[in-house]
Design an enzyme around this catalytic site. Structure first.
Site, PDB file in Angstrom:
ATOM      1  N   GLY A 190       0.807  -1.214   0.000  1.00  0.00           N
ATOM      2  CA  GLY A 190       0.000   0.000   0.000  1.00  0.00           C
ATOM      3  C   GLY A 190       0.835   1.257   0.000  1.00  0.00           C
ATOM      4  O   GLY A 190       1.915   1.326  -0.599  1.00  0.00           O
ATOM      5  N   GLY A 191       0.346   2.267   0.719  1.00  0.00           N
ATOM      6  CA  GLY A 191       1.042   3.555   0.762  1.00  0.00           C
ATOM      7  C   GLY A 191       2.424   3.473   1.342  1.00  0.00           C
ATOM      8  O   GLY A 191       3.278   4.321   1.048  1.00  0.00           O
ATOM      9  N   GLY A 425      21.112  11.183 -32.264  1.00  0.00           N
ATOM     10  CA  GLY A 425      20.695  11.836 -31.036  1.00  0.00           C
ATOM     11  C   GLY A 425      21.257  11.167 -29.794  1.00  0.00           C
ATOM     12  O   GLY A 425      21.469  11.825 -28.766  1.00  0.00           O
ATOM     13  N   ALA A 426      21.510   9.871 -29.867  1.00  0.00           N
ATOM     14  CA  ALA A 426      22.061   9.163 -28.713  1.00  0.00           C
ATOM     15  C   ALA A 426      23.460   9.675 -28.381  1.00  0.00           C
ATOM     16  O   ALA A 426      23.854   9.721 -27.211  1.00  0.00           O
ATOM     17  CB  ALA A 426      22.096   7.663 -28.990  1.00  0.00           C
TER      18      ALA A 426
END
Length: 535
Positions: A190-191, A425-426
């Site tokens: 959970g949280g 771009g890499a």
């Protein structure tokens, strides 16, 4: 007749009475603290051991230097009533908090005691954690949480949930200020799972630790899927699939040993440098083995970890996320005793391409190193970003931008070294000179270009190739021409995009000299509250 006591005698008698009263209180205090230290009893301890788990105090003893632990709020008890809680008010309230030392340096710690309320968090329990988190931030020392708890204490209702909110807020405020390490040694549901997710590093132990927002029962009820706790949120799942965990181990002892080793590589806070530990490995040691480790053919694979081992002190490094995004290696090591963060494309996995997961891994690691004054060395051998519908629809643009943003935003010393290919771009994203690397170096085997020669020739000369009597012959000729004109080893250096082309055998010595020069680097940041990095 008996003699009347003198003033001196009366004073002495009074002091004796006081001493006896004080001693009585001291004895009572010792017994209470001994009871708090023993915990709920032998049966609860045996049950913990039967699950293959250590107790909270046994874990603290493994983590910290011997006899260095100083506990705070050991006598704290909850104030809740109802639902049976009023009849059970154990000391510590299920969490042990305090500080000690690791390799002689102060470290704060809190450890859930699963033997008490299953380690569940209530109001007093949370306030103890808040206290030690505040102390760690004030003292400027790392914080380690040893997590083994069943979530919020249901009997205390919303006050338990508010306690988690206080933890999350402190995690966030301390981010980039002190190192925060979460060690998962039991369930975390959970949280409660969000606190570890907010910290810098997450360690997990196979079979005994799990993390998930909704457990198998809820998953089964909502989706009909059948899955075990370990299959849903076990150590290997989070270390190899989700990327939530950075490290996974077979036992608690080896896990906590590596937590100690990681702490030895980190500064205590963002105002300090990582500790220097010079060994016997010469700074000018040559790296002749690199000539054999890295094939000259850019299409052949190799494991970049072996390159890193050849360069760094004593071949020792500590890889982050070794089981996740293997096409990018992020690791901490030392060069001439000084800690560095190394980011390296790994041609041994997926040819070293950048994809969504590798971009996320690299971005987080670069940000961590920058926050804690750890210089960055980037080893580049990248053919580009991974193409594909899944990558595009998954947001490769957004994820790749995270890595780009992290490098552009980093102010620590930054050195990039192109080992072989660096395309498109890499190349830019992998800390190129144009995005702010302080020094850009390359081996003579480097190929820096928009794309590989074959792809470039097919685009630029496609009409000539198509019209030729022997298209493949013309194609090969054009590939050679493009390579000779735009991809020779000194093309980028001639245009000032590479500072130097170096002999691979001198790599270690060049990096050490360059980092020494950059040690006094100062970078001015723009006036702003904070940037808005891509998500």
């Amino acid at each position: 007749m008996p003699r009347t006591p003198t003033v001196k005698q009366r004073t002495a008698n009074s002091e004796t009475v006081k001493e006896n009263a004080v001693q009585s209180h001291v004895d009572e205090l010792r017994e209470i603290k001994a009871s708090a230290h023993r915990g709920p009893g032998a049966r609860a301890t045996e049950a913990q051991h039967a699950k293959g788990k250590l107790t909270a105090r046994e874990r603290i003893d493994l983590l910290l230097d011997e006899a260095s632990f100083c506990e705070v709020e050991s006598l704290r008890r909850h104030r809740a009533s109802g639902f049976g809680l009023e009849a059970k008010k154990p000391y510590t309230d299920g969490v042990i908090t305090g500080w000690g030392t690791v390799h002689g340096r102060t470290v704060f710690v809190y450890a859930h005691d699963f033997r008490i309320f299953g380690g569940a968090l209530g109001e007093a329990h949370a306030e103890k954690i808040h206290k030690v988190m505040d102390l760690a931030a004030s003292a400027g020392a790392p914080l380690v949480s040893l997590n083994d708890g069943a979530g919020a204490r249901i009997q205390e209702g919303v006050t338990a949930l508010a306690g988690y909110g206080g933890i999350f807020r402190r995690n966030t405020k301390a981010s980039g200020v002190i190192p925060q390490i979460s060690v998962m040694l039991g369930p975390c549901a959970g949280g409660a799972a969000y606190s570890p997710a907010l910290t810098d590093f997450v360690f997990m132990v196979r079979e005994t630790s799990q993390m998930f927002i909704t457990g198998p029962d809820v998953v089964r009820a909502v989706t009909g899927e059948e899955i075990t706790q370990n299959g849903l949120g076990g150590a290997d799942v989070h270390a190899g699939t989700s990327g939530v965990a950075h490290f996974a181990y077979d036992d608690e002892q080896s896990c906590l040993e590596d937590v100690r080793f990681l702490l030895s590589l980190l500064p205590s806070n963002n105002r300090e440098l990582a500790p220097v530990a010079r060994g016997t490995d010469p700074a000018d040691r040559t790296n002749a083995a690199l000539l054999e480790l890295v094939p000259s053919d850019p299409s052949r694979s190799y494991d970049v970890r072996r390159v890193i081992e050849e360069i760094v002190d004593d071949g020792e490094h500590f890889e982050v996320h070794p089981s996740w995004a293997p096409n990018l290696v992020c690791t901490l090591a030392r060069l001439d005793g000084h800690v560095v963060g190394i980011v390296a494309n790994n041609p041994g996995a997926m040819a070293g391409v950048l994809d969504i997961e590798a971009s996320d891994e690299g971005a987080r690691f670069v940000q961590f190193c920058d926050a804690f004054n750890i210089p960055l060395v980037t080893l580049v051998d990248v053919p580009g970003f991974l193409p594909g519908v899944d990558q595009e629809h998954g947001g490769i643009i957004r994820h790749g931008a995270k890595l780009l943003y992290a490098y552009c935003n980093a102010t620590v010393p930054r050195i990039s070294l192109v080992l072989r290919k660096a395309y498109g771009g890499a190349y830019i994203v992998m800390d190129s000179r144009s995005v702010g690397a302080d020094l850009s170096l390359a081996w003579p085997s480097n190929e820096i270009a928009v794309m590989g020669a074959q792809g470039a020739a097919d685009i630029i000369f496609r009409r000539e190739i198509k019209a030729a009597d022997v298209p493949e012959s013309v194609r090969q000729q054009k590939i050679k021409e493009y390579t000779a004109e735009l991809m020779h080893p000194y093309y980028a250096a001639e245009r000032g995009l590479v500072d130097d082309v170096i002999d691979p055998r001198d790599t270690r010595a060049v990096l050490i000299r360059s980092l020494a020069m950059l040690r006094t680097k100062h970078a001015d940041l723009p006036s702003r509250k904070h940037g808005n990095p891509p998500q």
